[in-house]
Design a protein around this motif. Structure first.
Motif, PDB file in Angstrom:
ATOM      1  N   THR A 208     -23.073  18.107 -24.478  1.00 35.88           N
ATOM      2  CA  THR A 208     -22.696  19.013 -25.560  1.00 35.88           C
ATOM      3  C   THR A 208     -21.563  19.916 -25.073  1.00 35.88           C
ATOM      4  O   THR A 208     -21.645  20.479 -23.973  1.00 35.88           O
ATOM      5  CB  THR A 208     -23.888  19.865 -26.008  1.00 35.88           C
ATOM      6  N   ALA A 209     -20.505  20.034 -25.873  1.00 35.10           N
ATOM      7  CA  ALA A 209     -19.351  20.844 -25.477  1.00 35.10           C
ATOM      8  C   ALA A 209     -18.875  21.685 -26.661  1.00 35.10           C
ATOM      9  O   ALA A 209     -18.959  21.263 -27.817  1.00 35.10           O
ATOM     10  CB  ALA A 209     -18.218  19.946 -24.978  1.00 35.10           C
ATOM     11  N   SER A 210     -18.376  22.872 -26.343  1.00 35.43           N
ATOM     12  CA  SER A 210     -17.739  23.730 -27.356  1.00 35.43           C
ATOM     13  C   SER A 210     -16.633  24.525 -26.665  1.00 35.43           C
ATOM     14  O   SER A 210     -16.664  24.704 -25.442  1.00 35.43           O
ATOM     15  CB  SER A 210     -18.760  24.669 -28.003  1.00 35.43           C
ATOM     16  N   LEU A 211     -15.656  25.002 -27.437  1.00 41.50           N
ATOM     17  CA  LEU A 211     -14.496  25.684 -26.841  1.00 41.50           C
ATOM     18  C   LEU A 211     -14.080  26.846 -27.727  1.00 41.50           C
ATOM     19  O   LEU A 211     -14.171  26.768 -28.956  1.00 41.50           O
ATOM     20  CB  LEU A 211     -13.340  24.689 -26.683  1.00 41.50           C
ATOM     21  N   SER A 212     -13.603  27.909 -27.078  1.00 42.22           N
ATOM     22  CA  SER A 212     -13.060  29.049 -27.824  1.00 42.22           C
ATOM     23  C   SER A 212     -11.906  29.659 -27.040  1.00 42.22           C
ATOM     24  O   SER A 212     -11.819  29.502 -25.815  1.00 42.22           O
ATOM     25  CB  SER A 212     -14.158  30.097 -28.058  1.00 42.22           C
ATOM     26  N   SER A 213     -11.005  30.311 -27.758  1.00 43.72           N
ATOM     27  CA  SER A 213      -9.885  31.024 -27.131  1.00 43.72           C
ATOM     28  C   SER A 213      -9.591  32.265 -27.965  1.00 43.72           C
ATOM     29  O   SER A 213     -10.324  32.573 -28.903  1.00 43.72           O
ATOM     30  CB  SER A 213      -8.660  30.103 -27.042  1.00 43.72           C
TER      31      SER A 213
ATOM     32  N   ALA B 211     -17.666  33.729 -28.579  1.00 43.22           N
ATOM     33  CA  ALA B 211     -16.812  34.408 -29.566  1.00 43.22           C
ATOM     34  C   ALA B 211     -15.876  33.402 -30.198  1.00 43.22           C
ATOM     35  O   ALA B 211     -15.289  32.559 -29.507  1.00 43.22           O
ATOM     36  CB  ALA B 211     -16.015  35.529 -28.896  1.00 43.22           C
ATOM     37  N   GLN B 212     -15.746  33.425 -31.497  1.00 49.45           N
ATOM     38  CA  GLN B 212     -14.905  32.477 -32.223  1.00 49.45           C
ATOM     39  C   GLN B 212     -13.706  33.203 -32.853  1.00 49.45           C
ATOM     40  O   GLN B 212     -13.858  34.263 -33.465  1.00 49.45           O
ATOM     41  CB  GLN B 212     -15.716  31.775 -33.312  1.00 49.45           C
ATOM     42  N   ASN B 213     -12.496  32.613 -32.686  1.00 48.68           N
ATOM     43  CA  ASN B 213     -11.277  33.148 -33.289  1.00 48.68           C
ATOM     44  C   ASN B 213     -11.017  34.583 -32.857  1.00 48.68           C
ATOM     45  O   ASN B 213     -10.689  35.454 -33.658  1.00 48.68           O
ATOM     46  CB  ASN B 213     -11.343  33.062 -34.821  1.00 48.68           C
ATOM     47  N   GLY B 214     -11.264  34.782 -31.518  1.00 46.61           N
ATOM     48  CA  GLY B 214     -10.991  36.109 -30.991  1.00 46.61           C
ATOM     49  C   GLY B 214     -11.906  37.171 -31.543  1.00 46.61           C
ATOM     50  O   GLY B 214     -11.560  38.342 -31.577  1.00 46.61           O
ATOM     51  N   GLY B 215     -13.068  36.772 -32.004  1.00 47.32           N
ATOM     52  CA  GLY B 215     -14.019  37.735 -32.538  1.00 47.32           C
ATOM     53  C   GLY B 215     -13.784  38.088 -33.969  1.00 47.32           C
ATOM     54  O   GLY B 215     -14.472  38.920 -34.540  1.00 47.32           O
ATOM     55  N   LYS B 216     -12.760  37.438 -34.630  1.00 46.45           N
ATOM     56  CA  LYS B 216     -12.447  37.731 -36.023  1.00 46.45           C
ATOM     57  C   LYS B 216     -13.077  36.685 -36.917  1.00 46.45           C
ATOM     58  O   LYS B 216     -13.102  35.503 -36.590  1.00 46.45           O
ATOM     59  CB  LYS B 216     -10.939  37.757 -36.238  1.00 46.45           C
ATOM     60  N   ALA B 217     -13.568  37.098 -38.042  1.00 46.48           N
ATOM     61  CA  ALA B 217     -14.181  36.170 -38.982  1.00 46.48           C
ATOM     62  C   ALA B 217     -13.121  35.320 -39.644  1.00 46.48           C
ATOM     63  O   ALA B 217     -11.970  35.717 -39.772  1.00 46.48           O
ATOM     64  CB  ALA B 217     -14.982  36.940 -40.042  1.00 46.48           C
TER      65      ALA B 217
ATOM     66  N   TYR C 194      -7.966  30.137 -31.199  1.00 41.19           N
ATOM     67  CA  TYR C 194      -8.550  28.953 -31.785  1.00 41.19           C
ATOM     68  C   TYR C 194      -9.924  28.671 -31.170  1.00 41.19           C
ATOM     69  O   TYR C 194     -10.284  29.222 -30.132  1.00 41.19           O
ATOM     70  CB  TYR C 194      -7.626  27.742 -31.567  1.00 41.19           C
ATOM     71  N   TYR C 195     -10.620  27.788 -31.816  1.00 38.80           N
ATOM     72  CA  TYR C 195     -11.877  27.322 -31.250  1.00 38.80           C
ATOM     73  C   TYR C 195     -12.111  25.882 -31.680  1.00 38.80           C
ATOM     74  O   TYR C 195     -11.532  25.406 -32.664  1.00 38.80           O
ATOM     75  CB  TYR C 195     -13.051  28.211 -31.699  1.00 38.80           C
ATOM     76  N   VAL C 196     -12.908  25.184 -30.917  1.00 39.18           N
ATOM     77  CA  VAL C 196     -13.344  23.822 -31.251  1.00 39.18           C
ATOM     78  C   VAL C 196     -14.864  23.860 -31.380  1.00 39.18           C
ATOM     79  O   VAL C 196     -15.558  24.393 -30.497  1.00 39.18           O
ATOM     80  CB  VAL C 196     -12.924  22.809 -30.160  1.00 39.18           C
TER      81      VAL C 196
END
Length: 252
Positions: A87-92, A192-198, A95-97
Motif C-alpha cells: 500500500t502506498a500514498s504520497l503527498s507534497s 496532510a493533503q494539498n498542503g493542508g488545504k481542502a 499535490y498528492y497521490v
C-alpha cells in the motif's frame, strides 16, 4: 474426535476384563463360593475366617485386553497460497497521490496432514497365581491384569490380535478456513493533503471502481456490495484463493 495429531500418533481407549477363581476339575465355578478380590486376599492371609483350614490353590487369573488405537496410515502434503499487499500514498506541498493497493505474489506454504485408521488390538491370556503373589500386590484385580498383560505383550508383540475397525480420519479431506476477528488497530494518522488545504468545494476526486482516498480515523476503501476491508469467507465454506489451498493441490 481427534484434537491434535502429528505425522505418527496413537490415541487409545483401554478396557480390561478379568476373572479369578479356584479351578476344580474342568475349571467350572459350580459349587464355588464367590469372593471379591479383597476377600480373596483375606482368605489367603487368614483361611479360618472363611471356614477353611487351608489357603486356596490352583488359582488362575484370566485377563482380556481390548484397545482402540488411532494409527497414522499415510501422510499427504498440501499447498496453501501466501498473500502480500503493498500500500502506498504520497503527498507534497502542492499535490498528492491517493492511496493505492497492489497485490504481490508471495509464493506458497507447504504442510503435512496425516490420515489415520482405527485398529482394535485384542489380547486374552491366563496366568497361574499363588496366594503370596495376590497378598503382595497393591491394587485391584484389573490392575494386576494390566501389569501382567503389559509385560507379556512387551516381550512378544505377536500375542495381540490387530483388526481394522473400518473407521478412518482424514485431516486433508475437508479443509476449511475459519476467520477469527482481529484486534482493532489504532487509527492511523492521515497524511496532510494539498498542503493542508481542502479541495475546492470540499469534494475529493472520485476514483475508478468507487475507491475513496484514505480518511482520518482509519476508513477503509469501499468495496462492491458495501463491504469494508475485504471479503470474509463464511466458516466451513470454500477456501478462497488467498489464503487457501493452491488450486486444490494435494500431493502424497
Amino acid at each position: 474426535m481427534l484434537k491434535h495429531i502429528a505425522a505418527a500418533a496413537l490415541v487409545s481407549t483401554f478396557a480390561l476384563g478379568a476373572t479369578a477363581f479356584a479351578e476344580t476339575g474342568a475349571g467350572q465355578n459350580a459349587g464355588l463360593k464367590q469372593l471379591s478380590w479383597q476377600q480373596l486376599q483375606s482368605a489367603c492371609q487368614n483361611p479360618a475366617a472363611f471356614q477353611s483350614q487351608r489357603q486356596p490353590n490352583a488359582i488362575r487369573l484370566t485377563c482380556e485386553d481390548t484397545q482402540l488405537v488411532w494409527e497414522a496410515e499415510q501422510t499427504d502434503r498440501v499447498e496453501m497460497d501466501n498473500s502480500r499487499q503493498i500500500t502506498a500514498s504520497l503527498s507534497s506541498d502542492k499535490y498528492y497521490v491517493i492511496r493505492q493497493d497492489q497485490s504481490v505474489e508471495n509464493g506458497i506454504s507447504q504442510t503435512m496432514c496425516p490420515r489415520f485408521r482405527e485398529v482394535q488390538v485384542s489380547h486374552t491370556q491366563s496366568f497361574s497365581l499363588s496366594c503370596q503373589e495376590i497378598q503382595n500386590f497393591q491394587g485391584n484385580m484389573n490392575d494386576f491384569c494390566k501389569a501382567r498383560l503389559d509385560t507379556a505383550v512387551k516381550g512378544n508383540q505377536q500375542l495381540a490380535t490387530r483388526t481394522a475397525t473400518g473407521r478412518v480420519y482424514d485431516m486433508c479431506a475437508a479443509p476449511a478456513l475459519v476467520n477469527e476477528p482481529p484486534k482493532a488497530p489504532a487509527p492511523p494518522v492521515a497524511p496532510a493533503q494539498n498542503g493542508g488545504k481542502a479541495q475546492p468545494g470540499g469534494a475529493q476526486p472520485s476514483q475508478p471502481g468507487g475507491m475513496q482516498p484514505s480518511q482520518p480515523g482509519g476508513m477503509q476503501p469501499s468495496l462492491p456490495g458495501g463491504q469494508i476491508g475485504g471479503v470474509r469467507p463464511s466458516i466451513g465454506g470454500q477456501l478462497p484463493r488467498l489464503p487457501g489451498l493452491a488450486g486444490g493441490n494435494k500431493s502424497r
